[in-house]
Design an enzyme around this catalytic site. Structure first.
Site, short mmCIF file in Angstrom:
data_model
loop_
_atom_site.label_atom_id
_atom_site.label_comp_id
_atom_site.label_asym_id
_atom_site.label_seq_id
_atom_site.Cartn_x
_atom_site.Cartn_y
_atom_site.Cartn_z
N ASN A 1 0.79 -1.22 0.00
CA ASN A 1 0.00 0.00 0.00
C ASN A 1 0.83 1.28 0.00
O ASN A 1 0.30 2.36 -0.25
CB ASN A 1 -0.94 0.02 1.22
N ARG B 1 -2.37 -4.85 5.30
CA ARG B 1 -3.05 -5.16 6.56
C ARG B 1 -4.30 -4.30 6.71
O ARG B 1 -5.33 -4.77 7.18
CB ARG B 1 -2.09 -4.92 7.73
N ASP C 1 -2.78 -9.73 6.65
CA ASP C 1 -1.96 -9.40 7.82
C ASP C 1 -1.02 -10.58 8.02
O ASP C 1 -1.46 -11.67 8.39
CB ASP C 1 -2.84 -9.19 9.04
N ASN D 1 7.39 -8.06 0.98
CA ASN D 1 7.83 -6.71 1.30
C ASN D 1 7.40 -6.25 2.70
O ASN D 1 8.09 -5.46 3.33
CB ASN D 1 7.27 -5.74 0.26
N SER E 1 18.08 -6.74 3.98
CA SER E 1 18.93 -5.58 4.25
C SER E 1 20.38 -6.00 4.44
O SER E 1 20.66 -7.08 4.98
CB SER E 1 18.44 -4.85 5.50
N TYR F 1 15.94 -4.98 14.12
CA TYR F 1 15.67 -5.03 12.68
C TYR F 1 16.76 -5.83 11.96
O TYR F 1 16.47 -6.66 11.09
CB TYR F 1 15.59 -3.61 12.11
N LYS G 1 14.17 6.51 0.82
CA LYS G 1 13.36 7.64 1.27
C LYS G 1 11.90 7.20 1.44
O LYS G 1 11.07 7.39 0.55
CB LYS G 1 13.44 8.78 0.25
N THR G 2 11.61 6.60 2.58
CA THR G 2 10.26 6.16 2.88
C THR G 2 9.95 6.48 4.34
O THR G 2 10.81 6.92 5.10
CB THR G 2 10.10 4.64 2.67
#
Length: 314
Positions: free
Chosen positions: A46, A69, A94, A121, A173, A233, A271-272
């Protein structure tokens, strides 16, 4: 005199310019193994990278199922893409809710007869910038690793046979690399176990996460050799990387026509909202490697880690 950081920045910027150019080159007909009936599923689509991956895949002519979700937000995201003529559908998902996963699995089977591409994602991160709180460690690992794994396990039986092979792409990552110069696990024995293809198992990954969670609760994690940047993370993505390698090996003996290729990639510091908009990579460039992996002609490589369309070590 140009320093190491400046040279690294210049190389990265040059590579991103190359990628931006590559994205403008259309796939030739003989390289396009997909059609409008090819079904790609993108979790957490989304906004941010997930939304852009959805947009790029649909732009190549696939049918993409955007999941979110939040139903209302997901529907609005799909409307934006449908308004420009893209084949995008929505379904609520979800990834930490077993019933939601089951409902989605039943829907994708009934509606499309399965799927061809799964892009994992969806994920969370409570650290912004240089922050390193482990307050939400359990939630981060439950979502980023166990949620992703649960979706994969539910989707594998539904992945449709294809001469080109179905594809699973996990967003990960560099922070979760075992052998990076920075932010790696300092326990040599554990690092060797997680690196060893013969020793790597779901049990080993789960035990590693269990130990980490226990140590975050009693405070001993600080001196236990865990990564010191975005620790929770980073550990969740290390587990994702390890699981990608494990799963690729587990699925490697599937018969021809039923192959499933599993890879992961690092989109960079994007950039999020997840980075507090402090990243240095656009969502267009960040999404590119995931789309590229999903669409590689013939059967792509398996069990690898990528960044900027290049393989990097785990």
């Amino acid at each position: 005199m140009v320093g190491g950081k400046e040279r690294s920045k210049e190389r990265r910027e040059k590579r991103l310019q190359e990628i931006s150019l590559l994205r403008t080159i259309p796939y030739s007909d003989h390289r396009r193994w997909w059609t409008s009936e090819t079904i790609a599923v993108v979790t957490g689509g989304n906004r941010g990278i997930g939304f852009e991956i959805t947009r790029q895949l649909a732009g190549h002519g696939l049918t993409v199922v955007l999941t979110s979700r939040d139903t209302e937000v997901g529907i609005e995201a799909v409307k934006v893409l449908q308004e420009v003529g893209l084949l995008v559908e929505f379904h609520q998902l979800d990834i930490v809710d077993p019933q939601s996963i089951l409902d989605f699995a039943e829907w994708i089977q009934e509606t499309h007869g399965g799927l061809d591409i799964l892009v994992n994602n969806a994920g969370i991160n409570f650290n912004v910038g240089s922050e390193n709180s482990i307050e939400h460690a359990e939630q981060v690992i439950r979502t980023n690793y166990y949620g992703t794994k649960s979706v994969i396990e539910a989707m594998i039986p539904l992945m449709r046979p294809s001469p080109s092979g179905a594809r699973i792409v996990n967003i990960s990552s560099r922070l979760g690399r075992l052998h990076g110069k920075k932010n790696r696990i300092e326990d040599d024995t554990l690092r060797e176990q997680l690196s060893n293809e013969e020793l790597l198992s779901e049990e080993l990954i789960d035990d590693t996460l269990k130990t980490f969670i226990e140590q975050t609760k009693d405070g001993s994690w600080i001196n236990a050799g865990w990564p010191q940047t975005s620790t929770d993370y980073s550990i969740s993505k290390l587990a994702t990387n390890c699981y990608t390698r494990y799963l690729a090996r587990k699925l490697s003996d599937r018969a021809e026509g039923e192959k499933i290729c599993v890879n992961c990639f690092c989109p960079g510091w994007v950039k999020t909202a997840m980075t507090g908009w402090n990243g240095n990579v656009s969502v267009e460039d960040a999404a590119d490697t995931g789309v590229w992996l999903a669409l590689l002609p013939e059967q792509p490589t398996n069990g690898k880690f990528y960044a900027e369309r290049r393989e990097i070590n785990f």
